[in-house]
Write a protein that holds these residues in place. Structure first.
Motif, mmCIF file in Angstrom:
data_model
loop_
_atom_site.group_PDB
_atom_site.id
_atom_site.type_symbol
_atom_site.label_atom_id
_atom_site.label_comp_id
_atom_site.label_asym_id
_atom_site.label_seq_id
_atom_site.Cartn_x
_atom_site.Cartn_y
_atom_site.Cartn_z
ATOM 1 N N THR A 170 0.839 -1.197 0.000
ATOM 2 C CA THR A 170 0.000 0.000 0.000
ATOM 3 C C THR A 170 0.874 1.247 0.000
ATOM 4 N N PHE A 175 0.890 4.451 7.299
ATOM 5 C CA PHE A 175 1.079 3.009 7.280
ATOM 6 C C PHE A 175 2.278 2.656 6.412
ATOM 7 N N LYS A 178 4.244 -2.273 3.330
ATOM 8 C CA LYS A 178 3.925 -3.692 3.481
ATOM 9 C C LYS A 178 4.049 -4.058 4.955
ATOM 10 N N PRO A 179 3.290 -5.027 5.435
ATOM 11 C CA PRO A 179 3.367 -5.427 6.844
ATOM 12 C C PRO A 179 4.700 -6.087 7.164
ATOM 13 N N LEU A 389 1.024 -4.896 16.910
ATOM 14 C CA LEU A 389 0.224 -4.448 15.769
ATOM 15 C C LEU A 389 0.784 -3.158 15.166
ATOM 16 N N LEU A 392 3.693 -3.959 13.140
ATOM 17 C CA LEU A 392 3.305 -4.674 11.925
ATOM 18 C C LEU A 392 2.852 -3.734 10.818
ATOM 19 N N LEU A 393 2.187 -2.633 11.178
ATOM 20 C CA LEU A 393 1.458 -1.849 10.180
ATOM 21 C C LEU A 393 2.063 -0.495 9.854
ATOM 22 N N PHE A 394 2.827 0.136 10.772
ATOM 23 C CA PHE A 394 3.265 1.516 10.571
ATOM 24 C C PHE A 394 4.725 1.575 10.144
#
Length: 713
Positions: A170, A175, A178-179, A389, A392-394
């Motif tokens: 994304t 964000f 990628k995770p 989390l 993982l995302l930011f």
């Protein structure tokens, strides 16, 4: 027509609204009272001064030493990076001294939160505590991201190549594109280690930090053997980016020293917080300054700053000099450093949540402590998972900017609190026990009146006798003028910082408005410092004290404010969103469930516990028993107090209120004698019906034989 008696009177609604507002304001500024059981805690006091020091070093010397040094040198200030880290280290030391003083005086988990709660008020304390939760979550997540990136670099980017092919990409800020599954996993693993127990986590951190320090020593010594001074002379000189580059580098380097405040969250697990916390903070910050300055110096001496690889500065520098094998040692140190930093952040995070919940400002289940491991297990699990989390995302850049603002705000408030408390007439949990002791306990009757007059004349926060002619300050209550001056000083510092950071070009080109603004704010700042200095300080603090108050804390406040106003506007917007969420929690739950609102929550008993060595008794050894009649844990607290009395061989004396007035007043004193082992085996101390501690036996012997009662004149 007669008025209806049930109809509301004219003007009653405004008075009701005014009363509600007054009640709310009273709640917002109420302070926390620690009583004299400040050392009692459900957590386990098992950490030594060395373990506290290593925990603080592990929190500071993390990814910054192996990543930040190369970035600042290559992109901001060149060989002058060592000066940037020195300036940043001294600025951090100013803030660290404030934490050291409060950590010694207030041995409670919560760090800046509990310091603010005791000194400033509940609303500001919640804001700081909510910021601390954000700081540790973001700090742990950013280190986990850096840890994952370093692993990916060591395996030639195989992990990132796989995620690019198999995971969704994304481009939505803040964000990540990628995770990061590696960062998510490592946070969960460290969280499980933290929940095992404080001693086990501290041992693991100590091992990792010692390995890291050994690697740092290796880097400095081996780098000096390959030093080339031409790298500082050629390639643009020592300061190729000038003074502005030097200061920009110092601002970035400042965040390499963030982490010493974790020691304040370990105060309830320290064996000797009054000594251990100041020593741990000061020693760890000094060693961190030496490490950062030494590594940045040898890095720019080994290779030209133009050839430094910001992603792996030290490893690439050794490869350029032909020491390929040294890259493995550097990688080992980097992995240990980042793991220790991640462990320290996840260790301090649940303690901050526990401090908020135990005071009733956050949801009560998060104050639960495991009876086996003595760890706030629910706070560790929930907020550890939330941290995973975030990792993982930011992306890491957004995380670091978010980390900065909360940390700097906490540093600023703590520095201001040091000035306020230094001029306060009393510090509740320190002075309450001394107030219970009759003056004739310390001195004879002939010196009583002289001692009383001296104490009144030397009361902190009052205007010095030589300046009693100043009309505006003469009638103020003790400490009131100082608190007002600190608030005004903070406003002047904000204005001066905004001119320095945003009006630098205008001041350089001698714009009149900029010059007038700088002079006006500077004069106002100096005048507030003069007003503060006209009042008497509290000279009776037995623990560590910040030197040169109020000048040194004022400098610390100004440096932190300068760094805060230099942050991007989007960071302030994100911070505002986080604060809105926190204030919703506070006004919907915390303001109604605060333990400070409980009736009798600050009520103290008439008993003083003191060592049985009466000939060598000192004020610092006196501890008073707190009796909470409305507390659900009153019975448990009494049992903990009894265990403390038995372990330390202390005795209990009852001083009635009337004993303070006349030295010749007759008072009854109950003495709990623990010297005779047979008596302690056959009997036990139980709280009486009125909440006081008495001594009872199982054999049912007469009360006059079992309880030692005597009359003192």
């Amino acid at each position: 027509m007669a008025d209806d008696p049930l109809a509301p009177r004219r003007g009653s609604a405004p008075r009701g609204v005014s009363l509600m507002c007054s009640t709310l304001c009273t709640k917002l500024i109420r302070t926390k009272s620690l009583g004299l059981d400040a050392l009692s805690t459900p957590l386990k006091r098992c950490l030594s001064t060395l373990e506290l020091t290593l925990m603080s070093i592990g929190a500071m010397i993390g990814a910054g030493l192996y990543v930040l040094t190369g970035t600042v040198a290559h992109e901001m200030c060149g060989p002058a990076v060592m000066v940037s880290f020195l300036i940043a280290g001294v600025a951090s030391l100013f803030s660290a001294l404030s934490y050291a003083e409060f950590g010694a005086r207030i041995p409670r988990a919560g760090s800046a939160y509990v310091y603010t709660y005791v000194t400033v008020g509940e609303l500001f304390a919640f804001v700081v505590g909510w910021d601390l939760v954000l700081e540790y979550m973001i700090g742990a997540a950013s280190v986990a991201r850096a840890w994952s990136g370093y692993i990916d670099y060591l395996v030639d980017n195989r992990i990132s190549n796989w995620t690019d092919q198999h995971l969704l990409i994304t481009d939505l800020r803040p964000f990540a594109d990628k995770p990061d599954l590696i960062a998510f996993g490592v946070v969960l693993v460290i969280m499980l280690l933290v929940i095992i127990g404080a001693k086990e986590s501290s041992t693991m951190n100590s091992v990792l930090t010692v390995i890291n320090l050994v690697v740092v020593v290796f880097i400095i010594i081996s780098g000096l053997t390959m030093a080339d001074l031409h790298n500082w002379i050629d390639y643009g000189g020592f300061m190729p980016f000038g003074w502005r580059g030097l200061m920009n580098g110092a601002a970035s380097a400042f965040f390499g020293f963030v982490g010493f405040d974790v020691v304040g969250n370990l105060a309830e697990e320290a064996r000797d917080p009054a000594r251990g916390i100041p020593v741990a903070i000061c020693v760890s910050v000094f060693l961190t300054i030496v490490a950062y300055v030494g590594v940045s110096a040898v890095l720019t001496l080994m290779v030209p700053w133009t050839e430094i690889n910001p992603r792996s500065a030290l490893a690439s520098a050794f490869r350029l000099r032909g020491w390929n094998w040294a890259g493995s040692i550097v990688a080992l140190g980097a992995m240990c450093a980042m793991t220790a930093s991640l462990l320290a952040s996840l260790f301090a995070l649940p303690r901050s949540v526990y401090a908020l919940a135990s005071d009733g400002l956050f949801y009560h289940p998060f104050s639960k402590v495991s009876g086996r491991t003595h760890v706030p297990w629910l706070a560790t699990l929930v907020f550890g998972f939330l941290t995973a989390l975030i990792a993982l995302l930011f992306n890491i850049q957004s995380l670091v900017e978010f980390l900065s603002i909360g940390t700097l705000l906490a540093y600023t408030i703590v520095a201001a609190s040091v000035i306020v408390t230094r001029y306060q007439s009393h510090f509740p949990h320190e002075m309450a026990g001394l107030d219970m002791i009759p003056p004739w306990f310390e001195q004879g009757e002939e010196e009583l009146s002289k001692e009383t007059l001296r104490r009144r004349r030397d009361e902190p926060g009052v205007l010095k006798h030589a300046y009693s002619f100043v009309p505006l300050l003469r009638g103020a209550e003790p400490g009131q003028a100082v608190s007002t001056a600190v608030l005004i000083m903070a406003i002047f510092e904000v204005g001066l910082a905004m001119l320095v950071m945003y009006g630098f070009n205008a001041t350089t080109y001698r714009q009149i408005w900029a010059g007038v603004g700088v002079v006006a704010f500077t004069v106002g700042l100096v005048l507030t410092l003069v007003v503060i200095s006209l009042h008497k300080q509290n000279r009776n603090i037995m623990t560590f004290k910040v030197p040169f108050v109020p000048v040194l804390p004022a400098i610390s406040m100004f440096l932190n404010i300068c760094l805060m106003v230099s942050l991007r506007s989007i960071t302030w917007i994100r911070f505002a969103v986080w604060m809105v969420v926190g204030l919703l929690v506070y006004f919907s739950y915390g303001v109604r469930n605060s333990r400070a609102s409980l009736p009798g929550s600050d009520q103290l008993s008439d008993y003083v516990i003191m060592p049985k060595r009466k000939e060598s008794v000192r004020k610092t050894e006196l501890v008073r028993v707190m009796r909470r009649r409305d507390s659900k844990n009153a019975e448990k607290e009494n049992e903990e107090t009894e265990k403390l009395i038995q372990a330390e061989d202390w005795e209990i004396r009852n001083f009635r209120e009337k004993s303070r007035d006349l030295p010749a007043t007759e008072v009854t004193s109950l003495v709990v004698d623990t010297e005779d082992d047979s008596e302690t085996d056959n009997g036990k101390k139980t709280p009486s019906s009125d909440g006081n501690l008495t001594d009872t036996t199982e054999k049912g012997e007469s009360k006059g034989e079992d309880t030692k009662e005597k009359k003192e004149t």
